[in-house]
Motif scaffolding. Structure first.
Motif, mmCIF file in Angstrom:
data_model
loop_
_atom_site.group_PDB
_atom_site.id
_atom_site.type_symbol
_atom_site.label_atom_id
_atom_site.label_comp_id
_atom_site.label_asym_id
_atom_site.label_seq_id
_atom_site.Cartn_x
_atom_site.Cartn_y
_atom_site.Cartn_z
ATOM 1 N N GLY A 248 0.797 -1.223 0.000
ATOM 2 C CA GLY A 248 0.000 0.000 0.000
ATOM 3 C C GLY A 248 0.827 1.269 0.000
ATOM 4 N N GLY A 249 0.107 2.370 -0.091
ATOM 5 C CA GLY A 249 0.715 3.686 -0.021
ATOM 6 C C GLY A 249 -0.228 4.661 0.655
ATOM 7 N N ASN A 250 0.310 5.819 0.948
ATOM 8 C CA ASN A 250 -0.455 6.907 1.549
ATOM 9 C C ASN A 250 0.166 8.177 1.001
ATOM 10 N N ALA A 251 0.129 8.294 -0.332
ATOM 11 C CA ALA A 251 0.992 9.228 -1.049
ATOM 12 C C ALA A 251 0.689 10.677 -0.698
ATOM 13 N N ALA A 252 1.759 11.417 -0.471
ATOM 14 C CA ALA A 252 1.642 12.814 -0.050
ATOM 15 C C ALA A 252 2.272 13.746 -1.070
ATOM 16 N N VAL A 253 1.759 14.978 -1.072
ATOM 17 C CA VAL A 253 2.278 16.056 -1.907
ATOM 18 C C VAL A 253 2.646 17.220 -1.007
ATOM 19 N N VAL A 254 3.793 17.838 -1.288
ATOM 20 C CA VAL A 254 4.207 19.065 -0.623
ATOM 21 C C VAL A 254 4.185 20.175 -1.661
ATOM 22 N N VAL A 255 3.557 21.291 -1.324
ATOM 23 C CA VAL A 255 3.531 22.453 -2.216
ATOM 24 C C VAL A 255 4.290 23.573 -1.521
ATOM 25 N N GLY A 256 5.408 23.975 -2.132
ATOM 26 C CA GLY A 256 6.297 24.945 -1.511
ATOM 27 C C GLY A 256 5.811 26.382 -1.625
ATOM 28 N N GLY A 281 -9.319 6.694 -7.242
ATOM 29 C CA GLY A 281 -8.341 6.695 -6.163
ATOM 30 C C GLY A 281 -7.738 5.334 -5.883
ATOM 31 N N GLN A 282 -8.022 4.359 -6.724
ATOM 32 C CA GLN A 282 -7.558 2.987 -6.488
ATOM 33 C C GLN A 282 -6.174 2.765 -7.097
ATOM 34 N N SER A 283 -5.231 3.504 -6.587
ATOM 35 C CA SER A 283 -3.840 3.377 -6.995
ATOM 36 C C SER A 283 -2.983 3.610 -5.759
ATOM 37 N N CYS A 284 -1.930 2.830 -5.616
ATOM 38 C CA CYS A 284 -1.061 2.963 -4.439
ATOM 39 C C CYS A 284 -0.379 4.322 -4.386
ATOM 40 N N ILE A 285 -0.280 4.998 -5.513
ATOM 41 C CA ILE A 285 0.359 6.315 -5.540
ATOM 42 C C ILE A 285 -0.635 7.407 -5.920
ATOM 43 N N SER A 286 -1.913 7.141 -5.694
ATOM 44 C CA SER A 286 -2.921 8.186 -5.809
ATOM 45 C C SER A 286 -2.661 9.239 -4.734
ATOM 46 N N VAL A 287 -2.845 10.516 -5.074
ATOM 47 C CA VAL A 287 -2.615 11.586 -4.096
ATOM 48 C C VAL A 287 -3.649 11.483 -2.980
ATOM 49 N N GLN A 288 -3.180 11.346 -1.753
ATOM 50 C CA GLN A 288 -4.094 11.238 -0.620
ATOM 51 C C GLN A 288 -3.936 12.387 0.366
ATOM 52 N N ARG A 289 -2.699 12.855 0.552
ATOM 53 C CA ARG A 289 -2.444 13.937 1.501
ATOM 54 C C ARG A 289 -1.709 15.059 0.796
ATOM 55 N N GLU A 378 -4.334 3.867 4.065
ATOM 56 C CA GLU A 378 -4.512 3.983 2.623
ATOM 57 C C GLU A 378 -6.006 3.945 2.326
ATOM 58 N N VAL A 379 -6.561 5.080 1.870
ATOM 59 C CA VAL A 379 -8.004 5.143 1.665
ATOM 60 C C VAL A 379 -8.427 4.359 0.431
ATOM 61 N N PHE A 380 -7.590 4.309 -0.599
ATOM 62 C CA PHE A 380 -7.868 3.583 -1.842
ATOM 63 C C PHE A 380 -9.243 3.962 -2.386
ATOM 64 N N GLY A 381 -9.496 5.244 -2.398
ATOM 65 C CA GLY A 381 -10.745 5.795 -2.908
ATOM 66 C C GLY A 381 -10.519 7.238 -3.320
ATOM 67 N N PRO A 382 -11.513 7.875 -3.940
ATOM 68 C CA PRO A 382 -11.342 9.229 -4.477
ATOM 69 C C PRO A 382 -11.471 10.309 -3.399
ATOM 70 N N VAL A 383 -10.503 10.344 -2.501
ATOM 71 C CA VAL A 383 -10.516 11.262 -1.362
ATOM 72 C C VAL A 383 -9.133 11.875 -1.210
ATOM 73 N N VAL A 384 -9.081 13.200 -1.033
ATOM 74 C CA VAL A 384 -7.812 13.865 -0.771
ATOM 75 C C VAL A 384 -7.973 14.794 0.418
ATOM 76 N N VAL A 385 -6.923 14.859 1.232
ATOM 77 C CA VAL A 385 -6.901 15.687 2.438
ATOM 78 C C VAL A 385 -5.937 16.846 2.207
ATOM 79 N N LEU A 386 -6.425 18.077 2.376
ATOM 80 C CA LEU A 386 -5.597 19.281 2.197
ATOM 81 C C LEU A 386 -5.335 19.918 3.551
#
Length: 478
Positions: A248-256, A281-289, A378-386
């Motif tokens: 699994g993953g819990n892929a995160a993005v950082v915006v500088g 959102g069913q991808s291990c590297i889908s953006v989640q956080r 890992e939510v593995f669904g179409p959900v993103v947390v900002l």
């Protein structure tokens, strides 16, 4: 019509039917059968018997087989994409991309098969070894058990099969029970090659049968992609085997803070919105956080919400659909319960938050407690947390505060920040200027912590499926 499975390169049909239905509307995508115990045994025995022939197969023959599969996938791209959509509910636009990637994966397999060579080491670095030369080559560990998931029913199968063939290892493939049809079509293409009998089998089986295969000593390598609990249980149950796990993953993005101009914000928001929701959102590297510097967080959030709201949802066979259903209604209900749990703990739904059967609306949340499952699992669904952060150090710490470590994305133009991210983020890959969902199929891909062990990417996988062997030559005039 019943689609056959494949035993040592020949078609076979069992007695227990396996109906494959679309998670979108329940329409029948196809029909196959579960492999019989006798056919499972025949496949494993054939793989063990084929070990010497596969290892000795010339590079040109391996490459020719892989090239043929790549070419035929390209020729039948629309047919294959429609099949992926029918069995998985993946929107057609993403199914087409998956076929394109599988074409590339098999092409890379052919190219790596041609490059697969040893290295020479001179040993006269010590006087006692004067006149000696070492040839270091890699030999297959033995037949491979490949276990593939439902979310990429073609390309993740390709990432099991292509490296095995390229490295000269027989493979017994178990596709996901929900999506076996793409793998069986791939078997049809492999059947047209000149690979040795026993070089490959494709067997739809139950998880109970798969557990028996994991324990079978004739399959000394297990390559598994799927859920975290199942993956680690495989490794624990087969301690003497070589086990690779893509979990699994819990892929995160950082915006500088340097992303505040309109162009940068637009690019980051568009990529976050698209790749948090693609494939449901069913991808291990889908953006989640997403952790955005406070200087840009407000403007970014507005743009992400706006971009998510215009994503097309609905029938996955419609080329205009961006987000389709999850694999089944149970999965959608789980996502619904996790979002409801976060809201009860204080989170705010900025858009989405509703379910219709197996479809969960693309959802953007903020104010989510770090202990909520939509944030830490890992939510593995179409959900993103900002979330807004006060510094890049805080953002990097938040990314690392996870039991997962697959990939992360960092939006920045600062080269120092880029290299610092690569140094401090505890993940298998860092993508600068884009989301973590970017993957090139030829590069090493895998994670740390609960995201697994070992690497995919054709050459990296070939190395995982093989071990070094040394030939020392004596009396060589260097």
């Amino acid at each position: 019509m019943t689609t056959p499975y494949w035993v040592a390169g020949r078609p076979a049909t069992g007695t227990e039917p396996l109906e494959v239905r679309s998670p979108w509307d329940g329409a029948r995508a196809g029909r196959t059968t579960l492999a019989t115990p006798a056919d499972v045994e025949a496949a494993v025995a054939a793989a063990a018997a084929a070990r010497p022939a596969c290892a000795a197969l010339p590079a040109a023959a391996r490459a020719a087989a892989l090239d043929a599969v790549s070419r035929q996938l390209a020729e039948r791209a629309e047919e294959v994409a429609a099949l992926i959509t029918a069995e998985s509910g993946k929107p057609l636009k993403w199914a087409r991309l998956e076929v394109t990637r599988a074409v590339s994966t098999f092409r890379w397999g052919a190219e790596e098969a041609r490059r697969w060579s040893g290295t020479l080491q001179r040993l006269d670095t010590d006087p006692a070894a004067t006149g000696r030369l070492a040839l270091v080559r890699r030999a297959p560990r033995g037949p491979v058990l490949g276990i593939a998931p439902f979310n990429f029913p073609l390309n993740l199968v390709a990432h099991k099969v292509a490296p095995a063939i390229a490295a000269g290892a027989p493979i017994v493939l178990k596709p996901a029970p929900a999506t076996p049809l793409s793998a069986l079509l791939l078997g049809e293409l492999l059947a047209g090659t000149d690979l040795p009998a026993g070089a490959w089998s494709v067997l739809p089986t139950t998880n109970e049968v798969a557990a028996g295969l994991v324990g079978d000593p004739r399959l000394p390598v297990v390559s598994f992609t799927g859920s975290v609990p199942v993956g680690w249980s495989i490794r624990e149950s087969a301690p003497r085997k070589h086990v690779t796990l893509e979990l699994g993953g819990n892929a995160a993005v950082v915006v500088g803070p340097d992303q505040g101009d309109e162009k940068s914000l637009g690019w980051a928001a568009s990529r976050i919105a698209t790749f948090a929701m693609y494939q449901g959102g069913q991808s291990c590297i889908s953006v989640q956080r997403v952790y955005a510097h406070r200087d840009v967080a407000g403007a970014l959030t507005e743009r992400v919400v706006a971009a998510v709201r215009v994503l097309g949802t609905g029938d996955p066979a419609d080329p205009a659909t961006d987000v389709g259903p999850l694999v089944d209604e149970q999965a959608a209900r789980r996502v619904e319960s996790w979002v409801d749990e976060a809201v009860a703990a204080g989170a705010t739904v900025l858009t989405g938050g509703t379910r219709d059967g197996a479809t969960y609306a693309p959802t953007v949340l903020t104010g989510v407690p770090s202990t909520a499952r939509v944030s830490c699992e890992e939510v593995f669904g179409p959900v993103v947390v900002l979330e807004a952060v006060d510094s890049l150090d805080e953002a990097f710490a938040r990314v690392n505060d996870s039991r997962f470590g697959l990939q992360a994305g960092v939006f920045t133009r600062d080269l120092q920040v880029a290299f610092r991210a690569a140094q401090v983020l505890d993940v298998g890959g860092v993508v600068i200027g884009d989301v973590p969902s970017f993957r090139a199929d030829q590069v090493p891909y895998g994670g740390v912590k609960d995201s697994g062990t070992g690497r995919e990417g054709v050459r990296a996988a070939m190395e995982d499926l093989t071990e070094e062997r040394v030939l020392v030559l004596t009396g060589i005039d260097l």
